[in-house]
Write a protein that holds these residues in place. Structure first.
Motif, PDB file in Angstrom:
ATOM      1  N   GLN A 254     -35.451 -66.136 -31.808  1.00 15.95           N
ATOM      2  CA  GLN A 254     -34.076 -65.896 -32.213  1.00 15.95           C
ATOM      3  C   GLN A 254     -34.020 -65.168 -33.553  1.00 15.95           C
ATOM      4  O   GLN A 254     -33.215 -64.259 -33.750  1.00 15.95           O
ATOM      5  CB  GLN A 254     -33.315 -67.226 -32.299  1.00 15.95           C
ATOM      6  N   ILE A 255     -34.879 -65.586 -34.480  1.00 19.22           N
ATOM      7  CA  ILE A 255     -34.924 -64.943 -35.799  1.00 19.22           C
ATOM      8  C   ILE A 255     -35.333 -63.477 -35.659  1.00 19.22           C
ATOM      9  O   ILE A 255     -34.747 -62.582 -36.284  1.00 19.22           O
ATOM     10  CB  ILE A 255     -35.892 -65.693 -36.728  1.00 19.22           C
ATOM     11  N   VAL A 256     -36.346 -63.215 -34.822  1.00 13.68           N
ATOM     12  CA  VAL A 256     -36.806 -61.841 -34.607  1.00 13.68           C
ATOM     13  C   VAL A 256     -35.695 -61.003 -33.999  1.00 13.68           C
ATOM     14  O   VAL A 256     -35.493 -59.838 -34.389  1.00 13.68           O
ATOM     15  CB  VAL A 256     -38.057 -61.832 -33.712  1.00 13.68           C
ATOM     16  N   ALA A 257     -34.959 -61.563 -33.027  1.00 14.33           N
ATOM     17  CA  ALA A 257     -33.864 -60.822 -32.391  1.00 14.33           C
ATOM     18  C   ALA A 257     -32.788 -60.465 -33.407  1.00 14.33           C
ATOM     19  O   ALA A 257     -32.255 -59.345 -33.405  1.00 14.33           O
ATOM     20  CB  ALA A 257     -33.272 -61.646 -31.249  1.00 14.33           C
ATOM     21  N   VAL A 258     -32.458 -61.409 -34.294  1.00 13.00           N
ATOM     22  CA  VAL A 258     -31.457 -61.141 -35.333  1.00 13.00           C
ATOM     23  C   VAL A 258     -31.962 -60.062 -36.284  1.00 13.00           C
ATOM     24  O   VAL A 258     -31.234 -59.120 -36.634  1.00 13.00           O
ATOM     25  CB  VAL A 258     -31.119 -62.432 -36.109  1.00 13.00           C
ATOM     26  N   ALA A 259     -33.225 -60.189 -36.720  1.00 11.65           N
ATOM     27  CA  ALA A 259     -33.796 -59.205 -37.641  1.00 11.65           C
ATOM     28  C   ALA A 259     -33.846 -57.824 -37.007  1.00 11.65           C
ATOM     29  O   ALA A 259     -33.543 -56.809 -37.662  1.00 11.65           O
ATOM     30  CB  ALA A 259     -35.200 -59.648 -38.063  1.00 11.65           C
TER      31      ALA A 259
ATOM     32  N   ALA B  75     -24.156 -55.840 -28.491  1.00 10.98           N
ATOM     33  CA  ALA B  75     -23.697 -57.159 -28.924  1.00 10.98           C
ATOM     34  C   ALA B  75     -23.648 -58.149 -27.757  1.00 10.98           C
ATOM     35  O   ALA B  75     -24.023 -59.323 -27.908  1.00 10.98           O
ATOM     36  CB  ALA B  75     -22.318 -57.039 -29.573  1.00 10.98           C
ATOM     37  N   ILE B  76     -23.205 -57.683 -26.592  1.00 12.05           N
ATOM     38  CA  ILE B  76     -23.153 -58.555 -25.415  1.00 12.05           C
ATOM     39  C   ILE B  76     -24.559 -59.010 -25.028  1.00 12.05           C
ATOM     40  O   ILE B  76     -24.800 -60.201 -24.767  1.00 12.05           O
ATOM     41  CB  ILE B  76     -22.475 -57.832 -24.231  1.00 12.05           C
ATOM     42  N   HIS B  77     -25.494 -58.070 -24.992  1.00 13.53           N
ATOM     43  CA  HIS B  77     -26.869 -58.415 -24.631  1.00 13.53           C
ATOM     44  C   HIS B  77     -27.452 -59.408 -25.632  1.00 13.53           C
ATOM     45  O   HIS B  77     -28.073 -60.408 -25.249  1.00 13.53           O
ATOM     46  CB  HIS B  77     -27.731 -57.157 -24.592  1.00 13.53           C
ATOM     47  N   PHE B  78     -27.248 -59.153 -26.898  1.00 16.12           N
ATOM     48  CA  PHE B  78     -27.749 -60.052 -27.945  1.00 16.12           C
ATOM     49  C   PHE B  78     -27.144 -61.450 -27.778  1.00 16.12           C
ATOM     50  O   PHE B  78     -27.867 -62.463 -27.845  1.00 16.12           O
ATOM     51  CB  PHE B  78     -27.392 -59.477 -29.318  1.00 16.12           C
ATOM     52  N   SER B  79     -25.862 -61.522 -27.543  1.00 14.54           N
ATOM     53  CA  SER B  79     -25.188 -62.823 -27.420  1.00 14.54           C
ATOM     54  C   SER B  79     -25.680 -63.597 -26.211  1.00 14.54           C
ATOM     55  O   SER B  79     -25.882 -64.822 -26.282  1.00 14.54           O
ATOM     56  CB  SER B  79     -23.669 -62.611 -27.325  1.00 14.54           C
TER      57      SER B  79
ATOM     58  N   GLN C 209     -29.161 -64.965 -27.021  1.00  9.88           N
ATOM     59  CA  GLN C 209     -29.092 -66.040 -28.010  1.00  9.88           C
ATOM     60  C   GLN C 209     -28.517 -67.304 -27.373  1.00  9.88           C
ATOM     61  O   GLN C 209     -28.980 -68.420 -27.653  1.00  9.88           O
ATOM     62  CB  GLN C 209     -28.226 -65.608 -29.195  1.00  9.88           C
ATOM     63  N   LEU C 210     -27.520 -67.142 -26.513  1.00 11.50           N
ATOM     64  CA  LEU C 210     -26.934 -68.287 -25.824  1.00 11.50           C
ATOM     65  C   LEU C 210     -27.954 -68.944 -24.902  1.00 11.50           C
ATOM     66  O   LEU C 210     -28.070 -70.175 -24.852  1.00 11.50           O
ATOM     67  CB  LEU C 210     -25.713 -67.844 -25.021  1.00 11.50           C
ATOM     68  N   ALA C 211     -28.706 -68.122 -24.152  1.00 11.53           N
ATOM     69  CA  ALA C 211     -29.717 -68.666 -23.243  1.00 11.53           C
ATOM     70  C   ALA C 211     -30.782 -69.448 -24.022  1.00 11.53           C
ATOM     71  O   ALA C 211     -31.178 -70.555 -23.608  1.00 11.53           O
ATOM     72  CB  ALA C 211     -30.370 -67.534 -22.455  1.00 11.53           C
ATOM     73  N   ASP C 212     -31.242 -68.888 -25.137  1.00 13.21           N
ATOM     74  CA  ASP C 212     -32.233 -69.596 -25.954  1.00 13.21           C
ATOM     75  C   ASP C 212     -31.644 -70.892 -26.508  1.00 13.21           C
ATOM     76  O   ASP C 212     -32.324 -71.928 -26.552  1.00 13.21           O
ATOM     77  CB  ASP C 212     -32.706 -68.711 -27.103  1.00 13.21           C
ATOM     78  N   GLY C 213     -30.387 -70.832 -26.924  1.00 13.61           N
ATOM     79  CA  GLY C 213     -29.744 -72.043 -27.441  1.00 13.61           C
ATOM     80  C   GLY C 213     -29.621 -73.126 -26.385  1.00 13.61           C
ATOM     81  O   GLY C 213     -29.856 -74.311 -26.669  1.00 13.61           O
ATOM     82  N   LEU C 214     -29.271 -72.741 -25.174  1.00 15.76           N
ATOM     83  CA  LEU C 214     -29.165 -73.714 -24.085  1.00 15.76           C
ATOM     84  C   LEU C 214     -30.537 -74.295 -23.727  1.00 15.76           C
ATOM     85  O   LEU C 214     -30.652 -75.495 -23.421  1.00 15.76           O
ATOM     86  CB  LEU C 214     -28.532 -73.058 -22.853  1.00 15.76           C
ATOM     87  N   ASN C 215     -31.574 -73.452 -23.761  1.00 14.03           N
ATOM     88  CA  ASN C 215     -32.928 -73.950 -23.497  1.00 14.03           C
ATOM     89  C   ASN C 215     -33.348 -74.961 -24.560  1.00 14.03           C
ATOM     90  O   ASN C 215     -33.955 -75.995 -24.251  1.00 14.03           O
ATOM     91  CB  ASN C 215     -33.919 -72.791 -23.467  1.00 14.03           C
ATOM     92  N   LEU C 216     -33.032 -74.670 -25.822  1.00 14.86           N
ATOM     93  CA  LEU C 216     -33.375 -75.601 -26.899  1.00 14.86           C
ATOM     94  C   LEU C 216     -32.610 -76.918 -26.738  1.00 14.86           C
ATOM     95  O   LEU C 216     -33.167 -78.005 -26.936  1.00 14.86           O
ATOM     96  CB  LEU C 216     -33.047 -74.971 -28.247  1.00 14.86           C
TER      97      LEU C 216
END
Length: 348
Positions: free
Chosen positions: A72-77, A23-27, A30-37
């Motif tokens: 992000q979608i692939v990571a969630v899936a 969960a930590i790795h996933f978060s 996801q946070l890094a991708d969100g900040l890049n966006l």
């Protein structure tokens, strides 16, 4: 005991620790991708205004946004699929089924791991198909046909089977019979495989997927060889790859060692750039070799593999690890899968 471990949330502290780090790795990602966006802006930075056309710049940002969102979608899936299989008792059912075959430990392990890897590969094929024929096609990059896409996957499967089965069999056998020194023998095996693939891939594997031809005589070849001589770089093998069969993207890369080494230019790169620009690209690739980046990365990878195999040897047959994934009886092949599920996001 089998019933109580058949499904549901992790039944012991090992499972919760593994879940916490996943969960930590996933978060974090996801946070890094969100900040890049969030950091992307349609305004060209002042330092680059003379180099980018506004329309192409916005197009590049749109492509980057699409790939990040899809990632992000692939990571969630991927995470949901793992949790569903884990908590739904998938590992336990697969363990029961393979044990019921009453085959040798090696055959059982190869079947168990093969099914897990196969299921994951099947799960990702629709996502890969959409990335190729959806996102890449929408932005004008994809040039592959469905036939080429399917053929690539079949060839990839064949190569994976030919190379992967003997390697996996060796790892399982060493952990089964070599005792406390198993990780050392596995490390030697994997290291030899890693080094050997550097010689095998350029000559035997890569030509299965692309056509490679020597760079034709002319101004470009003359300029490249002249630059190589000027920096004392021994070079007699520059090849052109038909990258345009699959994508409009451009690239170049350096691969192999000794007489097997080669610098490869995509045909799309040659088509879209001047001789001076291409020499600059090749200078970058030659720099990787001169600075021993390939060798350094390979050595670091081998050292990392040794550490991982040693850590695996400590817990691979742990009953607590097996129970964390709802499997009542530990086994080497199951332990290997569970450890990869647990640590691959952090190490590999």
């Amino acid at each position: 005991m089998l019933t109580t471990l058949a499904w549901g949330l992790p039944p012991n502290i090992w499972g919760w620790v593994i879940l916490f780090f996943i969960a930590i790795h996933f978060s974090i990602h996801q946070l890094a991708d969100g900040l890049n966006l969030k950091a992307m802006t349609d305004t060209i930075p002042p330092a680059f205004r003379d180099f980018y056309e506004p329309q192409k710049y916005r197009q590049a940002l749109a492509y980057q946004r699409s790939t990040l969102h899809f990632g992000q979608i692939v990571a969630v899936a991927d995470l949901l699929a793992l949790l569903a299989f884990w908590w739904g008792g998938g590992f336990a059912m697969l363990d029961r089924w393979t044990r019921a075959l009453a085959w040798s430990p090696l055959a059982t392990g190869l079947v168990f791991i093969g099914i897990v890897v196969g299921l994951k590969a099947l799960f990702h094929q629709p996502l890969n198909f959409y990335a190729t024929f959806g996102i890449e096609a929408r932005f004008g990059f994809n040039q592959a046909t469905v036939a080429i896409w399917m053929t690539d996957r079949l060839k990839g499967l064949l190569v994976a089977l030919i190379l992967g089965i003997p390697l996996l069999a060796g790892v399982l056998l060493f952990f089964q019979y070599a005792g406390g020194a198993a990780w050392l023998w596995c490390w030697l095996l994997v290291s030899l495989f890693t080094i050997g693939i550097q010689f095998v891939a350029p000559k035997w594997i890569m030509p299965l997927f692309n056509r490679f031809e020597p760079l034709a005589d002319g101004p470009l070849k003359t300029a490249i060889l002249a630059y190589a001589r000027s920096i004392g770089f021994s070079l007699n093998n520059v090849q052109v790859m038909d990258g345009s069969r699959r994508s409009a993207k451009s690239n170049a890369f350096f691969t192999g060692f000794g007489r097997h080494r080669r610098i490869v230019l995509f045909d799309t790169l040659i088509k879209g750039h001047t001789v001076d620009e291409l020499v600059a690209v090749l200078a970058h690739e030659m720099g990787h070799y001169q600075l021993r980046h390939i060798l350094k990365m390979m050595v670091l990878g081998i050292l990392q593999t040794g550490l991982v195999l040693y850590l695996m040897s400590l817990v691979i047959q742990s009953s607590a690890l097996a129970a964390a994934f709802h499997v009542p009886m530990p086994s080497i092949h199951a332990g290997l899968v569970f450890l990869v599920c647990s640590i691959r996001r952090w190490i590999f």
